[in-house]
Every structure is written in C-alpha cells, then in structure tokens.
Motif scaffolding. Sequence first.
Motif, PDB file in Angstrom:
ATOM      1  N   ASP A   1      25.454  52.017  41.060  1.00 40.79           N
ATOM      2  CA  ASP A   1      26.650  51.314  41.503  1.00 40.79           C
ATOM      3  C   ASP A   1      26.220  50.166  42.425  1.00 40.79           C
ATOM      4  O   ASP A   1      25.432  50.396  43.349  1.00 40.79           O
ATOM      5  CB  ASP A   1      27.540  52.323  42.263  1.00 40.79           C
ATOM      6  CG  ASP A   1      28.923  51.775  42.526  1.00 40.79           C
ATOM      7  OD1 ASP A   1      29.020  50.629  43.012  1.00 40.79           O
ATOM      8  OD2 ASP A   1      29.901  52.497  42.259  1.00 40.79           O
TER       9      ASP A   1
ATOM     10  N   PHE B   1      31.898  44.889  28.350  1.00 46.47           N
ATOM     11  CA  PHE B   1      32.248  44.003  27.232  1.00 46.47           C
ATOM     12  C   PHE B   1      31.409  42.717  27.271  1.00 46.47           C
ATOM     13  O   PHE B   1      30.531  42.499  26.421  1.00 46.47           O
ATOM     14  CB  PHE B   1      33.758  43.749  27.293  1.00 46.47           C
ATOM     15  CG  PHE B   1      34.253  42.552  26.549  1.00 46.47           C
ATOM     16  CD1 PHE B   1      33.883  42.319  25.231  1.00 46.47           C
ATOM     17  CD2 PHE B   1      35.129  41.648  27.175  1.00 46.47           C
ATOM     18  CE1 PHE B   1      34.339  41.201  24.541  1.00 46.47           C
ATOM     19  CE2 PHE B   1      35.597  40.536  26.487  1.00 46.47           C
ATOM     20  CZ  PHE B   1      35.205  40.310  25.189  1.00 46.47           C
ATOM     21  N   ILE B   2      31.628  41.875  28.256  1.00 45.40           N
ATOM     22  CA  ILE B   2      30.936  40.573  28.280  1.00 45.40           C
ATOM     23  C   ILE B   2      29.455  40.758  28.599  1.00 45.40           C
ATOM     24  O   ILE B   2      28.578  40.191  27.933  1.00 45.40           O
ATOM     25  CB  ILE B   2      31.595  39.622  29.315  1.00 45.40           C
ATOM     26  CG1 ILE B   2      33.050  39.345  28.934  1.00 45.40           C
ATOM     27  CG2 ILE B   2      30.817  38.312  29.411  1.00 45.40           C
ATOM     28  CD1 ILE B   2      33.833  38.536  29.968  1.00 45.40           C
TER      29      ILE B   2
ATOM     30  N   ASP C   1      24.415  49.163  35.820  1.00 47.83           N
ATOM     31  CA  ASP C   1      25.821  49.434  35.488  1.00 47.83           C
ATOM     32  C   ASP C   1      26.135  50.866  35.907  1.00 47.83           C
ATOM     33  O   ASP C   1      25.310  51.759  35.708  1.00 47.83           O
ATOM     34  CB  ASP C   1      26.039  49.257  33.969  1.00 47.83           C
ATOM     35  CG  ASP C   1      27.502  49.104  33.597  1.00 47.83           C
ATOM     36  OD1 ASP C   1      28.297  50.007  33.938  1.00 47.83           O
ATOM     37  OD2 ASP C   1      27.854  48.099  32.969  1.00 47.83           O
TER      38      ASP C   1
ATOM     39  N   SER D   1      33.517  51.464  33.477  1.00 42.12           N
ATOM     40  CA  SER D   1      34.282  51.065  32.290  1.00 42.12           C
ATOM     41  C   SER D   1      33.355  50.741  31.123  1.00 42.12           C
ATOM     42  O   SER D   1      33.786  50.745  29.977  1.00 42.12           O
ATOM     43  CB  SER D   1      35.190  49.862  32.590  1.00 42.12           C
ATOM     44  OG  SER D   1      34.411  48.755  32.978  1.00 42.12           O
TER      45      SER D   1
ATOM     46  N   TYR E   1      42.626  40.246  42.991  1.00 41.66           N
ATOM     47  CA  TYR E   1      41.468  40.057  42.098  1.00 41.66           C
ATOM     48  C   TYR E   1      40.998  38.602  42.143  1.00 41.66           C
ATOM     49  O   TYR E   1      39.803  38.320  42.311  1.00 41.66           O
ATOM     50  CB  TYR E   1      41.865  40.458  40.672  1.00 41.66           C
ATOM     51  CG  TYR E   1      40.875  40.057  39.599  1.00 41.66           C
ATOM     52  CD1 TYR E   1      39.707  40.780  39.395  1.00 41.66           C
ATOM     53  CD2 TYR E   1      41.121  38.949  38.783  1.00 41.66           C
ATOM     54  CE1 TYR E   1      38.799  40.410  38.403  1.00 41.66           C
ATOM     55  CE2 TYR E   1      40.224  38.577  37.788  1.00 41.66           C
ATOM     56  CZ  TYR E   1      39.070  39.303  37.601  1.00 41.66           C
ATOM     57  OH  TYR E   1      38.172  38.933  36.624  1.00 41.66           O
TER      58      TYR E   1
ATOM     59  N   LYS F   1      37.463  37.069  43.695  1.00 44.39           N
ATOM     60  CA  LYS F   1      36.524  36.246  42.914  1.00 44.39           C
ATOM     61  C   LYS F   1      36.258  34.910  43.623  1.00 44.39           C
ATOM     62  O   LYS F   1      35.117  34.440  43.694  1.00 44.39           O
ATOM     63  CB  LYS F   1      37.083  35.990  41.510  1.00 44.39           C
ATOM     64  CG  LYS F   1      37.009  37.203  40.589  1.00 44.39           C
ATOM     65  CD  LYS F   1      35.600  37.387  40.057  1.00 44.39           C
ATOM     66  CE  LYS F   1      35.455  38.610  39.191  1.00 44.39           C
ATOM     67  NZ  LYS F   1      34.090  38.818  38.707  1.00 44.39           N
TER      68      LYS F   1
HETATM   69  N1  LIG Z   1      37.411  39.560  30.152  1.00 44.79           N
HETATM   70  C1  LIG Z   1      37.747  38.343  30.557  1.00 44.79           C
HETATM   71  O1  LIG Z   1      38.500  37.634  29.892  1.00 44.79           O
HETATM   72  C2  LIG Z   1      37.178  37.784  31.842  1.00 44.79           C
HETATM   73  C3  LIG Z   1      37.645  36.537  32.269  1.00 44.79           C
HETATM   74  C4  LIG Z   1      37.121  36.004  33.430  1.00 44.79           C
HETATM   75  C5  LIG Z   1      36.134  36.675  34.133  1.00 44.79           C
HETATM   76  N2  LIG Z   1      35.710  37.902  33.704  1.00 44.79           N
HETATM   77  C6  LIG Z   1      34.658  38.570  34.478  1.00 44.79           C
HETATM   78  O2  LIG Z   1      33.591  38.921  33.616  1.00 44.79           O
HETATM   79  C7  LIG Z   1      32.962  40.120  34.087  1.00 44.79           C
HETATM   80  C8  LIG Z   1      32.877  41.152  32.973  1.00 44.79           C
HETATM   81  O3  LIG Z   1      34.190  41.503  32.569  1.00 44.79           O
HETATM   82  P1  LIG Z   1      34.473  42.390  31.283  1.00 44.79           P
HETATM   83  O4  LIG Z   1      35.748  41.908  30.695  1.00 44.79           O
HETATM   84  O5  LIG Z   1      33.268  42.447  30.432  1.00 44.79           O
HETATM   85  O6  LIG Z   1      34.761  43.807  31.948  1.00 44.79           O
HETATM   86  P2  LIG Z   1      34.111  45.271  31.686  1.00 44.79           P
HETATM   87  O7  LIG Z   1      34.913  46.245  32.492  1.00 44.79           O
HETATM   88  O8  LIG Z   1      33.950  45.520  30.236  1.00 44.79           O
HETATM   89  O9  LIG Z   1      32.674  45.105  32.338  1.00 44.79           O
HETATM   90  C9  LIG Z   1      32.398  45.377  33.686  1.00 44.79           C
HETATM   91  C10 LIG Z   1      31.150  46.240  33.718  1.00 44.79           C
HETATM   92  O10 LIG Z   1      30.778  46.440  35.083  1.00 44.79           O
HETATM   93  C11 LIG Z   1      30.543  47.821  35.303  1.00 44.79           C
HETATM   94  N3  LIG Z   1      30.881  48.093  36.701  1.00 44.79           N
HETATM   95  C12 LIG Z   1      32.101  48.066  37.277  1.00 44.79           C
HETATM   96  N4  LIG Z   1      32.003  48.342  38.593  1.00 44.79           N
HETATM   97  C13 LIG Z   1      30.689  48.536  38.846  1.00 44.79           C
HETATM   98  C14 LIG Z   1      29.952  48.856  40.017  1.00 44.79           C
HETATM   99  N5  LIG Z   1      30.570  49.049  41.189  1.00 44.79           N
HETATM  100  N6  LIG Z   1      28.601  48.993  39.923  1.00 44.79           N
HETATM  101  C15 LIG Z   1      27.959  48.820  38.746  1.00 44.79           C
HETATM  102  N7  LIG Z   1      28.607  48.516  37.599  1.00 44.79           N
HETATM  103  C16 LIG Z   1      29.960  48.379  37.647  1.00 44.79           C
HETATM  104  C17 LIG Z   1      31.436  48.566  34.326  1.00 44.79           C
HETATM  105  O11 LIG Z   1      30.983  49.876  34.027  1.00 44.79           O
HETATM  106  C18 LIG Z   1      31.359  47.632  33.112  1.00 44.79           C
HETATM  107  O12 LIG Z   1      30.256  47.964  32.294  1.00 44.79           O
HETATM  108  C19 LIG Z   1      33.769  40.584  35.287  1.00 44.79           C
HETATM  109  O13 LIG Z   1      33.118  40.128  36.460  1.00 44.79           O
HETATM  110  C20 LIG Z   1      35.103  39.884  35.111  1.00 44.79           C
HETATM  111  O14 LIG Z   1      35.744  39.681  36.344  1.00 44.79           O
HETATM  112  C21 LIG Z   1      36.206  38.479  32.572  1.00 44.79           C
END
Ligand SMILES: NC(=O)c1ccc[n+]([C@@H]2O[C@H](COP(=O)([O-])OP(=O)(O)OC[C@H]3O[C@@H](n4cnc5c(N)ncnc54)[C@H](O)[C@@H]3O)[C@@H](O)[C@H]2O)c1
Length: 322
Positions: free
Chosen positions: A51, A11-12, A31, A35, A141, A145
């Motif tokens: 990974d 997503f982000i 990636d 997810s 979690y 972090k």
């Molecule tokens: N969504 C929020 O509101 C939020 C808030 C604070 C921090 N974050 C942080 O922002 C980041 C992105 O979050 P998001 O909401 O986009 O989540 P998301 O699950 O959409 O994105 C995570 C991505 O990382 C990939 N991934 C997961 N484990 C992996 C691994 N072992 N090796 C390679 N790729 C891997 C997944 O396939 C996915 O594409 C994360 O680090 C999350 O902790 C998100």
Amino acid sequence: MKILVTGGCGFIGSHVVDAFVDAGHEVIIVDNLSSGTLANKNERARFYQVDVCTPELDAVIRDERPEVIHHHAAQISVPLSVRDPLTDAEVNIKGTLRLLELSRAHGVKRFVFASTGGAIYGEAGLVPTPEDYVPQPSSPYAISKLSCEHYIRFYEKQHNLGHVILRYSNVYGPRQIPHGEAGVVAIFAEALLDGKLPTLNHFPGEPEGMVRDYCFVKDIAAANLLAAKTSKPGTYNIGTGKGTTTYQLYREILQALRLRGIDLPPLFDQLERAQARAGDIRVSTLNTARAQAELGFRPAFPLRDGLAQTVAWYLARQKGQG
Ligand SMILES: NC(=O)c1ccc[n+]([C@@H]2O[C@H](COP(=O)([O-])OP(=O)(O)OC[C@H]3O[C@@H](n4cnc5c(N)ncnc54)[C@H](O)[C@@H]3O)[C@@H](O)[C@H]2O)c1
C-alpha cells in the motif's frame, strides 16, 4: 530504463505496464489490489503487494531504486470522496506525498503523475479546455488531485525531482471497472451483455446526456511512454479534444456489440433515463495542443476502433477468456 508503476494492476496502470514491458523497460509494480487484480498483472514485471500509504513502501523504493515513477495508484471514486474526504486525502494526498519523499530520498529522476482533466477543470467556461484554464475542482477527489500537482511542482523546484503531470480525459478500454472515475463505457457494456437496459443520466432538456472526451486506454499508455522519455517538466492534457454525448456513446457501444453478433432487439435503442447527479458536469473536453506540440502525443484510436476492442474484451471475459 527502470520504471516503477504504482497501481499497475489496475485498469490504466496495467496498460501502462504492458506498454513499458513491450518497449523493453524493466518494470516494477506496486499495488495493494484494492481495486486492481492479479489477472491484470504483467508476468514480466516484478510485483510488490504494498500500500502506498504504508512504511513498507520505503524498502521497495530503497531496494529497487527506479529511475522513473509513474504514479497511478489512487482512490478513484468521486462519490466516495464526497462521502469520505478523509479517506480520499489519506490515499490520494498522503500516499502521493510519501512517494515524493521516497523519490527524493532514493534518487528517483522523474515523477509522472496520473491527474484528471475532467474533474479538475469542472464546468469550464472554455471547451476544449487548455491547461492554463483556472481549475474549478468540484469534489474532494478533484481537490486532492490538484493538491498533488502543487506538491509535485514544489518537489521539482525544491528538490530537483523532474516531473510530468498528465491530466487524463475520460479513459475507457479493456479491464475497466464500472465504479471508477469515468466508468460509463464499462457500465453500459456490462449491462447490455447482461441483457439489461442501462440508465442515462441527463440534465433537464438535454436528453442526449453529457458531453465527454473519451480517450482509449492504449493512447493513455502511449502518452506515458512519451512522458517517461521527455526531459521537459510540464503539465499536459491527454485526451482526444472531441466531445461525444452519452447517448452517442451508447449507440456506438450498441453497434459494436451488434457487429459482434450480440442480439440486442430494437427495445435497446432507447435506454432508461434519470436526472443528472449532484456535481455532474455538462461538458468536458480537453485541448491537447500542448501535448501534441511538446510530447508528440497523437491519439491513434478513433472512438469506434477503441470501442470495438473494448467490447471484444468484455465479450471474452463473459465467456471466461478475459
Ligand atoms: N479512469 C479514468 O478515466 C481516469 C481519468 C483521469 C485520471 N485517472 C487516474 O488514473 C489512475 C488510474 O485509474 P484507474 O481508472 O485505472 O483506476 P483503478 O482503480 O483501476 O486503478 C487504481 C489502482 O491502484 C491500486 N491502489 C489503490 N489504492 C492503492 C494504495 N493505497 N496503494 C497501492 N495501490 C493502490 C488499485 O488496487 C488499482 O490497481 C488514478 O490515479 C486515477 O485517478 C483515471
């Protein structure tokens, strides 16, 4: 600049990749698609399905030699981290450490980390919460972090690896999946488009629900652009500083859908209700004065505008165009 984004199909991360590509940077995505999806992948970025916890990562960093790494890959589910803290630590702590080691070995100049304001500060006695508030992480979690933040600062001191830590508030926008750290917008939008009444979790006597700082994902991407450019190491809250209750958020999503012609009868003005879950935080908003002063960060999307774009994306996806 050559920039590697981990989690760049999520997503982000995918919005961060889009912003870098649009700004003319050379972008590499790592990636494992656990997810994230290929539908989110920017076609102008080079992609490695690797990974971050595996030795295959070494060859990617060695061969690509990025100047900057933006680390977004993570295990993002708070409930999963409570059920299975070992898996959470494997991905979030050991995966980050592997990247830091490879950054040191292969001359990466700066490491930008997607951290979390909401989860790290916990139920803070001071809101909006500033960066120097002593963290009260209330889940594995959040602990993982926060541990990563300490490792990253250590690598700057010990190995001169520049760093920027971005502590995001609750992020929402197109491509969000419902079961992540802060997926309430996705949960509400998807339920309403399926014609179902969503459920609002709240504490006794607080029917409006919890207060959160909802930040549009394009503002988060803009913060990453600023972090890639800055030469100053630092830890920054990234959010809007404004609090919105879950019920206010729900009303805004309803309105955004109705404005797009979705028929949601008055029955939808009230939703199902349930008790807050263990570990839920009542109020979480971030003080972003430091990011404004030092990075020049200004959120550009008021909640209503961000929700309009988000709802448009869920509608397009429902029609098979997302
Ligand atoms: N969504 C929020 O509101 C939020 C808030 C604070 C921090 N974050 C942080 O922002 C980041 C992105 O979050 P998001 O909401 O986009 O989540 P998301 O699950 O959409 O994105 C995570 C991505 O990382 C990939 N991934 C997961 N484990 C992996 C691994 N072992 N090796 C390679 N790729 C891997 C997944 O396939 C996915 O594409 C994360 O680090 C999350 O902790 C998100």
